[in-house]
Design an enzyme around this catalytic site. Structure first.
Site, mmCIF file in Angstrom:
data_model
loop_
_atom_site.group_PDB
_atom_site.id
_atom_site.type_symbol
_atom_site.label_atom_id
_atom_site.label_comp_id
_atom_site.label_asym_id
_atom_site.label_seq_id
_atom_site.Cartn_x
_atom_site.Cartn_y
_atom_site.Cartn_z
ATOM 1 N N GLY A 189 57.649 59.684 56.353
ATOM 2 C CA GLY A 189 57.053 58.934 55.257
ATOM 3 C C GLY A 189 56.370 59.827 54.244
ATOM 4 C CG ASP A 190 53.981 62.637 52.172
ATOM 5 O OD1 ASP A 190 54.437 63.390 51.296
ATOM 6 O OD2 ASP A 190 52.874 62.087 52.069
ATOM 7 C CG ASP A 191 56.050 66.317 50.433
ATOM 8 O OD1 ASP A 191 56.402 65.377 49.689
ATOM 9 O OD2 ASP A 191 55.081 67.051 50.189
#
Ligand code: NAG
Ligand code: NAG
Ligand code: NAG
Ligand code: NAG
Ligand code: NAG
Ligand code: NAG
Ligand code: NAG
Ligand code: NAG
Ligand code: NAG
Ligand code: NAG
Ligand code: NAG
Ligand code: NAG
Length: 425
Positions: free
Chosen positions: A225-227
């Site tokens: 849910g991010d980089d």
């Protein structure tokens, strides 16, 4: 390119040569078998006894870890992990005790470092951060970005001439892996799934590199849910090859330029044969503005330096959600005060090329380049681009602000200019 990759291949060969099959002492770590008994002391003992010229083995069972580990002295060691290391759910303990990473006021549950480490999970060995507890908890906090003390699953600090492969990471507490003060490390066949079972995961980067060089990521799979993978301050000669990224933000350069008056660089990055599925971007840059607001991790600004010499070759996307290639020089995290100026950054982005960018998108923006007026983006190239909507219509937009000598494309309009931590506003 060829020379560059050959150099990396040599690194792999060298590592295999240097780390001979272990014939020294072997320590097999025994599990307590119950999560009310911490296995960290037993793990520490094994690494003390066999961490130099030896072998440490984790059996196909579950190990319960309820306290921080700081193992920095490894040398010529083989580590075989056949089981699962499960971190405890005592959030207050971790907030109070997690270890300083050494950058951005980030912290970690586990530091591992040393020379000639061959860590193999044999595609079975698993690090389970018990992240469902963290994702539920962080969703209730005011600050859901970088909460002080929320730990990374593992930090490789001072890891050199080493290979880490065949490991699985499930539901990391926060970022999965930070790599700092490390060089000549191959990270091969790593599977990361930070998808929450009960609550959506946030700030669960696949890996972040800081003050490190000659780092090879090959055959990574990341659901998060991010980089997907992020290169931060002073990352040199990094490559990402043959990898698959799902649902996250894509490969990030930055955030960077967060430390007032400090010069930082990201230079020599090669990405080849990488697939992005339902990610926000394929590649995006995020730099802070020239104005400092607060302190890291959630505030900062005013940094100097550049991100340069990067090639992204054979980039395949499906259902990408935003601009495939994006630059925002107006990084502003939630809660950072002030409106600021989005075009005054003294950090420069230059010599970045994308070759063969293919697939499907949900955005008409192929590129959104919001650059600094003080240090315009220079020599940005996009070649052989074919991005279509599901209905077959081609995406057409290349939005440019302060882009000098674009190559392979003509700018079609202006990008959105505003505070952003995710590449577009
Ligand atoms: C590395 O450790 C192995 C045993 O695991 C040993 O046989 C070898 O001699 C060591 N290499 C060096 C350079 O010390
Ligand atoms: C131990 O396991 C139980 C059952 O899965 C869980 O509810 C509890 O939070 C765990 N405790 C710790 C300290 O991890
Ligand atoms: C964490 O620190 C707080 C405040 O210093 C303290 O009240 C609490 O008991 C600590 N909790 C643990 C589990 O260490
Ligand atoms: C980890 O241990 C090393 C010594 O082995 C020490 O220098 C370092 O400060 C420790 N790191 C943290 C964050 O406590
Ligand atoms: C950590 O935060 C403090 C203040 O909150 C700041 O002074 C310091 O520079 C930060 N350190 C790092 C390494 O970012
Ligand atoms: C790539 O990594 C996966 C784990 O994500 C593993 O199952 C597979 O065998 C690896 N492929 C190669 C060619 O090593
Ligand atoms: C990732 O984890 C989620 C949540 O447990 C699960 O539903 C999903 O099947 C997993 N994905 C893969 C590829 O293992
Ligand atoms: C990127 O490609 C250019 C042109 O082929 C080459 O000169 C440069 O060395 C490459 N850089 C990297 C990091 O691969
Ligand atoms: C990328 O894929 C191409 C075509 O399959 C292949 O020729 C090339 O060697 C691959 N590159 C890497 C770094 O694996
Ligand atoms: C932002 O800063 C740049 C560079 O100092 C300056 O040219 C520009 O006028 C400023 N923009 C605004 C809106 O203040
Ligand atoms: C295809 O979808 C895009 C995005 O929804 C839309 O803008 C475009 O008009 C559609 N093209 C056709 C031929 O329906
Ligand atoms: C950019 O526009 C110029 C002038 O219209 C045209 O000659 C050139 O082919 C265009 N370049 C690309 C890559 O579309």
């Amino acid at each position: 390119m060829e020379h560059y990759l050959t150099r990396f291949a040599l690194v792999v060969a060298t590592c295999n040569l240097l780390v001979a099959p272990a014939s020294g002492k072997t320590c097999t770590v025994k599990s307590s078998g119950i999560n009310t008994t911490d296995d960290a002391p037993a793990i520490l003992d094994a690494f003390k006894e066999c961490g130099k010229n030896g072998r440490v083995v984790f059996e196909p069972t579950t190990y319960y870890i309820s306290s921080v580990l700081n193992i920095t002295w490894l040398e010529n060691v083989t580590v075989d992990i056949y089981g699962t290391l499960l971190w405890s759910t005592d959030i207050q303990y971790w907030l109070n005790h997690s270890l300083d990473v050494g950058y951005q006021n980030q912290s970690t549950a586990f530091i591992l470092g040393g020379d000639r480490v061959q860590l193999d999970g044999h595609n079975e060995g698993t690090f389970d951060g018990n992240g469902d507890y963290w994702y539920e908890w962080i969703a209730q906090q005011e600050n859901t970005s970088n909460y002080p003390g929320r730990p990374h699953a593992i930090t490789f600090n001072g890891l050199r001439n080493s290979v880490v492969k065949g490991l699985r990471f499930l539901r990391s507490q926060m970022w999965t892996m930070s790599i700092i003060y490390s060089d000549h490390v191959v990270l091969d066949s790593i599977f990361v799934n930070n998808t929450g079972n009960r609550s959506q995961s946030s700030n669960t980067d696949g890996a972040d590199t800081i003050r490190s060089s000659y780092i090879i990521f090959n055959n990574w799979t990341v659901y998060n849910g991010d980089d997907s993978i992020s290169l931060k301050a002073d990352s040199y000669n990094v490559s990402v090859t043959n990898s698959y990224f799902y649902n996250g933000s894509g490969i990030a350069l930055g955030s960077i330029g967060q430390y007032y008056g400090v010069e930082e660089h990201i230079t020599g990055f090669s990405v080849e044969n990488v697939t992005f599925d339902n990610t926000l971007h394929a590649v995006y840059f995020k730099t802070w503005t020239a104005d400092q607001n607060g302190y890291p991790p959630n505030g900062g600004g005013g940094g100097l330096g550049d991100a340069s010499d990067m090639n992204f070759t054979n980039v395949f996307v499906t259902g990408i959600r935003g601009a495939a290639f994006s630059i925002s020089q107006c990084t502003r995290f939630d809660g950072a005060p002030g409106e600021g100026n989005c075009t005054n950054s003294q950090f420069q982005i230059r010599d970045v090329a994308v070759y063969n960018l293919l697939g499907t998108t949900k955005s008409n923006r192929i590129a959104s380049l919001q650059c600094s007026a003080v240090e315009p983006c220079t020599d940005i190239g996009l070649f052989d681009v074919d991005l279509k909507f599901d209905n077959g219509t081609a995406a057409t937009d290349y939005l440019c602000g302060n882009v000098k000598s674009p190559q392979g494309f003509n700018c079609t309009g202006e990008p959105c200019v505003g505070g952003s931590a995710s590449g577009e506003c």
